[in-house]
Write an enzyme that holds these catalytic residues in place. Sequence first.
Site, mmCIF file in Angstrom:
data_model
loop_
_atom_site.group_PDB
_atom_site.id
_atom_site.type_symbol
_atom_site.label_atom_id
_atom_site.label_comp_id
_atom_site.label_asym_id
_atom_site.label_seq_id
_atom_site.Cartn_x
_atom_site.Cartn_y
_atom_site.Cartn_z
ATOM 1 N N GLN A 1 -7.421 5.220 -5.952
ATOM 2 C CA GLN A 1 -7.050 4.167 -6.893
ATOM 3 C C GLN A 1 -7.933 2.938 -6.657
ATOM 4 O O GLN A 1 -7.917 2.004 -7.429
ATOM 5 C CB GLN A 1 -5.579 3.779 -6.684
ATOM 6 N N VAL B 1 -11.136 0.489 -6.321
ATOM 7 C CA VAL B 1 -12.313 0.237 -7.166
ATOM 8 C C VAL B 1 -13.469 -0.304 -6.328
ATOM 9 O O VAL B 1 -14.460 -0.767 -6.870
ATOM 10 C CB VAL B 1 -11.950 -0.771 -8.284
ATOM 11 N N ASP B 2 -13.351 -0.236 -4.980
ATOM 12 C CA ASP B 2 -14.324 -0.917 -4.103
ATOM 13 C C ASP B 2 -15.529 -0.056 -3.710
ATOM 14 O O ASP B 2 -16.471 -0.573 -3.103
ATOM 15 C CB ASP B 2 -13.611 -1.441 -2.848
ATOM 16 N N HIS C 1 -9.107 4.476 -11.133
ATOM 17 C CA HIS C 1 -9.026 3.120 -11.703
ATOM 18 C C HIS C 1 -10.400 2.476 -11.872
ATOM 19 O O HIS C 1 -10.510 1.244 -11.959
ATOM 20 C CB HIS C 1 -8.119 2.233 -10.825
ATOM 21 N N CYS D 1 -19.190 -2.622 -21.648
ATOM 22 C CA CYS D 1 -18.969 -3.475 -22.818
ATOM 23 C C CYS D 1 -17.486 -3.426 -23.188
ATOM 24 O O CYS D 1 -16.903 -2.334 -23.273
ATOM 25 C CB CYS D 1 -19.814 -2.964 -23.993
ATOM 26 N N THR E 1 -1.008 3.752 0.001
ATOM 27 C CA THR E 1 -0.611 3.349 -1.352
ATOM 28 C C THR E 1 0.897 3.104 -1.411
ATOM 29 O O THR E 1 1.668 3.820 -0.774
ATOM 30 C CB THR E 1 -1.034 4.373 -2.421
ATOM 31 N N SER E 2 1.300 2.096 -2.183
ATOM 32 C CA SER E 2 2.729 1.740 -2.270
ATOM 33 C C SER E 2 3.484 2.711 -3.173
ATOM 34 O O SER E 2 4.706 2.685 -3.224
ATOM 35 C CB SER E 2 2.856 0.313 -2.814
ATOM 36 N N ASN F 1 1.203 5.484 6.094
ATOM 37 C CA ASN F 1 1.463 4.116 5.667
ATOM 38 C C ASN F 1 2.317 3.423 6.730
ATOM 39 O O ASN F 1 3.326 3.983 7.147
ATOM 40 C CB ASN F 1 2.225 4.111 4.332
HETATM 41 P P1 OAD Z 1 -0.603 -1.830 -2.932
HETATM 42 O O1 OAD Z 1 -1.070 -3.166 -2.517
HETATM 43 O O2 OAD Z 1 0.474 -1.726 -3.946
HETATM 44 O O3 OAD Z 1 -0.076 -1.027 -1.640
HETATM 45 C C1 OAD Z 1 -0.858 -0.979 -0.483
HETATM 46 C C2 OAD Z 1 -0.101 -0.105 0.512
HETATM 47 O O4 OAD Z 1 -0.929 0.061 1.658
HETATM 48 C C3 OAD Z 1 1.223 -0.694 0.998
HETATM 49 O O5 OAD Z 1 2.236 0.306 0.891
HETATM 50 C C4 OAD Z 1 0.957 -1.039 2.461
HETATM 51 O O6 OAD Z 1 2.102 -0.854 3.276
HETATM 52 C C5 OAD Z 1 -0.143 -0.056 2.817
HETATM 53 N N1 OAD Z 1 -1.039 -0.488 3.893
HETATM 54 C C6 OAD Z 1 -1.390 -1.754 4.250
HETATM 55 N N2 OAD Z 1 -2.273 -1.726 5.297
HETATM 56 C C7 OAD Z 1 -2.481 -0.400 5.583
HETATM 57 C C8 OAD Z 1 -3.284 0.294 6.540
HETATM 58 N N3 OAD Z 1 -4.059 -0.358 7.409
HETATM 59 N N4 OAD Z 1 -3.249 1.654 6.547
HETATM 60 C C9 OAD Z 1 -2.462 2.343 5.670
HETATM 61 N N5 OAD Z 1 -1.685 1.736 4.722
HETATM 62 C C10 OAD Z 1 -1.697 0.382 4.694
HETATM 63 O O7 OAD Z 1 -1.903 -1.007 -3.381
HETATM 64 P P2 OAD Z 1 -2.003 0.357 -4.236
HETATM 65 O O8 OAD Z 1 -0.874 1.274 -3.952
HETATM 66 O O9 OAD Z 1 -3.357 0.880 -4.056
HETATM 67 O O10 OAD Z 1 -4.123 -1.000 -10.062
HETATM 68 O O11 OAD Z 1 -1.836 -0.219 -5.732
HETATM 69 C C11 OAD Z 1 -1.954 0.648 -6.797
HETATM 70 C C12 OAD Z 1 -2.604 -0.059 -7.969
HETATM 71 O O12 OAD Z 1 -1.880 -1.274 -8.251
HETATM 72 C C13 OAD Z 1 -4.019 -0.520 -7.745
HETATM 73 O O13 OAD Z 1 -4.971 0.484 -7.907
HETATM 74 C C14 OAD Z 1 -4.149 -1.635 -8.787
HETATM 75 C C15 OAD Z 1 -2.834 -2.340 -8.482
HETATM 76 O O14 OAD Z 1 -2.378 -3.168 -9.455
HETATM 77 C C16 OAD Z 1 -4.589 -1.635 -11.157
HETATM 78 O O15 OAD Z 1 -4.999 -2.772 -11.117
HETATM 79 C C17 OAD Z 1 -4.541 -0.816 -12.387
#
Ligand code: OAD
Length: 244
Positions: free
Chosen positions: A101, A103-104, A119, A127, A188-189, A213
Amino acid sequence: MNLESELVAALKRARRVTVLTGAGVSAESGVPTFRDAQTGLWADFRPEDLATPSGFLRNPQLVWEWYAWRRERVNTVAPNPAHHALAAMADVFPEFHLITQNVDGLHQRAGSRDVIELHGNITRTKCFDEGTVVAEWKDTGHVPPQCPHCGGHLRPDVVWFEEMLPVDELQRATHAAMHCDVFLSIGTSGLVYPAAGLPLQALGSGATVIEVNPEPTPLTARVHFAISSAAGVALPRLVEQLRA
Ligand code: OAD
C-alpha cells in the site's frame, strides 16, 4: 513445539507466499505512518484536503507542495532491515508475491522485484485530466506544473480516497491472496479497503495468515500467528530461521 517454531515450520512447508505491507514497514526508515497517534500524517493533516480529487481541485498548489514535501523525505531516507528481509524472502520461496500500500518505492530500492503497488508511487507523476504518467514537463512556473500534452494540472501518481485502485494491480493482488499457502500482513492497520480485505480472502482460501505489527489491529484476532513486534526486528529474524 512453541508458537514461533510452528510458524517457521508453516513457512518452511510453503511453496507460495504472499505478503501485504503498509506504512509500518517504512516507519523504521523515518517515513511517518498515517494513523499512528501524534506521529501519523493524518494526525496533522486532513486527508479530505490532501488525498482526494475534490481536495486537489479546491487547492492544487497546497496538495502538490505537500506531496513534494513527502517525496523529498522519501528521497532522504533508506530502506530498513524489514525491506531487505522481504527482498531476500523472494528467493526463499518458489512463488512469492509482494503487495504494498506504500507509495515510497522503498521495497524496490531494497531490491524487491515485481512489487504490486496498490496505491501508486509518489515518485511518479501523471496528468490529472488524462490520467497518463508524465516523465518530463517544462517548468512554466505554474504550481502544480502543467501537462505538456493538454495543459491540465499534473498530480502525483498515487491513489486518493474516492478513487479506484489500478485494476491490474488489484486483480494480481487478489489472485496472489487467494492462491497462497502463507499470507503475511505486515505493518498495516487493516482499516483501508480493498487492501484490508486481502488477508481475509487468504484466510477464506485456506492459507495460513501471519500478522506482524507491534499494535493489535482488527485482523489480529483472526490470524493464525500474530507477531507483536517491529517489522525491522521480526523479519530479518524470520529469514535467518528460514535459511537455518
Ligand atoms: P497506518 O498508518 O494506518 O497503519 C500503520 C500500522 O503500522 C499501524 O497498525 C502500526 O501499529 C504499524 N506499525 C508502526 N510501526 C511499525 C513497525 N516498525 N513495524 C511494523 N508495524 C508497525 O498505515 P496503512 O495501514 O499502510 O492510503 O494505511 C493504509 C492506507 O491508508 C495508506 O496506504 C494510505 C492511508 O490513508 C491512501 O492514502 C489511499
